[in-house]
Design a protein around this motif. Structure first.
Motif, PDB file in Angstrom:
ATOM      1  N   SER A 246       0.867  -1.171   0.000  1.00 51.44           N
ATOM      2  CA  SER A 246       0.000   0.000   0.000  1.00 51.44           C
ATOM      3  C   SER A 246       0.910   1.229   0.000  1.00 51.44           C
ATOM      4  O   SER A 246       2.135   1.102  -0.115  1.00 51.44           O
ATOM      5  CB  SER A 246      -0.874   0.003   1.258  1.00 51.44           C
ATOM      6  N   ASP A 247       0.347   2.411   0.184  1.00 47.61           N
ATOM      7  CA  ASP A 247       1.204   3.604   0.249  1.00 47.61           C
ATOM      8  C   ASP A 247       1.861   3.759   1.614  1.00 47.61           C
ATOM      9  O   ASP A 247       2.568   4.741   1.864  1.00 47.61           O
ATOM     10  CB  ASP A 247       0.418   4.870  -0.119  1.00 47.61           C
TER      11      ASP A 247
ATOM     12  N   HIS B  36       3.794  -0.356  -6.926  1.00 50.12           N
ATOM     13  CA  HIS B  36       2.724   0.333  -6.190  1.00 50.12           C
ATOM     14  C   HIS B  36       1.726   0.858  -7.213  1.00 50.12           C
ATOM     15  O   HIS B  36       2.096   1.599  -8.125  1.00 50.12           O
ATOM     16  CB  HIS B  36       3.293   1.486  -5.348  1.00 50.12           C
TER      17      HIS B  36
ATOM     18  N   SER C  71       0.635   8.551  -4.276  1.00 52.29           N
ATOM     19  CA  SER C  71       1.144   7.350  -4.945  1.00 52.29           C
ATOM     20  C   SER C  71       2.315   7.688  -5.851  1.00 52.29           C
ATOM     21  O   SER C  71       3.306   6.956  -5.907  1.00 52.29           O
ATOM     22  CB  SER C  71       0.027   6.679  -5.755  1.00 52.29           C
TER      23      SER C  71
ATOM     24  N   SER D 248       3.933   0.223 -11.827  1.00 50.25           N
ATOM     25  CA  SER D 248       2.597   0.626 -11.401  1.00 50.25           C
ATOM     26  C   SER D 248       1.566   0.085 -12.374  1.00 50.25           C
ATOM     27  O   SER D 248       1.867  -0.216 -13.527  1.00 50.25           O
ATOM     28  CB  SER D 248       2.486   2.151 -11.305  1.00 50.25           C
TER      29      SER D 248
END
Length: 305
Positions: A147-148, A169, A190, A208
């Protein structure tokens, strides 16, 4: 021929190109049995990935989901359960590493539910999982999909210091749709997460993923590509959003394989080192092909010992 955009109440029929090839061979059954025995979760199952049979049955790759099966966020596209997560299982890293060793995986992706209840966002357990796999299976390439981590730089550093082979991510959707699609996540956060990861470990590829079919415009897709490249992202995957249940966001459009082909060409022209784009492509699709040359050399040396 592509399907037309729909309004919120219309339900689109799935086109022919979204048919899934099933492969429940011994490799697939063996992986599934081991997951249950070791009490492990995979995003392949929890998120109902359409490629599970190909990855498990043919490519010997898997995406482990750690830190439980309950997420603290309620993203409107995701099938993973939301609620109050369980206590941390500090034995999980070794259990995952043991399973990777037994399965003799070529490539493993370690993802996680969002753990906003933890100070480090779960970075510590994720980093320990990378280290444990590296000790037991030096030939296995490791991709992490966090996750972030709350946007906290120290949490990201903890993870990057473990030196995974790929840092993934997901941006998930275009800027305009982010508040509606992604719970608590922020588009710019992000991008910053990906940029900082590259600054911390420049030799580690960053990656990504983008889902399309949620109501975005073509130009907005290209804007995401530009934003990712501006933050030094190396690899991009683009796939069709599929509504997991009636409670989730509806599909607004099904993109054709031809359109995905065009998007891949555009992405490569913008400087991505690798791009997977297709109706059934997911973040971890063909992930084993995306490791860098240094990692491939390390794998070869380990196999020769």
């Amino acid at each position: 021929m592509t399907s037309k955009p729909t309004n919120e109440k219309e339900i689109l029929r799935k086109p022919e190109w979204l048919k899934i090839k099933l492969n429940t061979n011994d490799e697939y059954k063996g992986l599934k049995k081991l997951m249950r025995e070791k009490n492990l979760h995979t995003v392949c199952e929890e998120a109902r990935c359409p490629n599970i049979h190909e990855c498990w049955g043919e490519r010997r790759t898997a995406t482990m989901m750690i830190l439980g099966a309950v997420c603290t966020r309620a993203c409107r596209f995701c099938a993973v359960k939301t609620g109050l997560p369980n206590e941390l299982d500090l034995a999980e890293p070794e259990r995952v590493a043991e399973s990777v060793e037994i399965m003799n995986l070529k490539h493993v992706v370690i993802t996680m539910v969002a753990r906003d209840d933890l100070k480090d966002g779960g970075a510590g357990v994720l980093a320990e999982t990378v280290k444990a796999i590296r000790r037991r299976s030096p030939q296995t390439s490791i991709e992490v999909l966090p996750s972030d981590l709350g946007g906290v730089e120290e949490n990201l550093k903890m993870l990057m210091d473990a030196k995974p082979d790929i840092l993934n991510h997901n941006i998930e959707t275009v800027r305009r749709l982010t508040p509606r699609v992604r719970a608590r996540a922020k588009y710019d956060r992000s991008l910053e997460f990906l940029r900082r990861a590259k600054e911390m470990q420049p030799e580690i590829p960053t990656k990504s993923s983008l889902m399309i079919g949620l109501g975005e415009e073509w130009d907005e897709i290209l804007e995401v590509m530009d934003d990712l490249r501006a933050n030094n992202v190396d690899i991009m995957t683009i796939g069709q959003y599929l509504q997991p249940t009636k409670k989730h966001l509806p599909v607004k459009k099904y993109y054709s394989p031809l359109e995905f082909g065009k998007l891949r060409k555009i992405a490569m022209s913008k400087g991505f080192k690798h791009c997977e784009a297709g109706p059934l492509v997911r973040s971890s699709y063909h992930a084993d092909e995306q490791v860098n040359e240094a990692t491939k050399t390390r794998q070869l040396e380990a196999e020769m010992k």
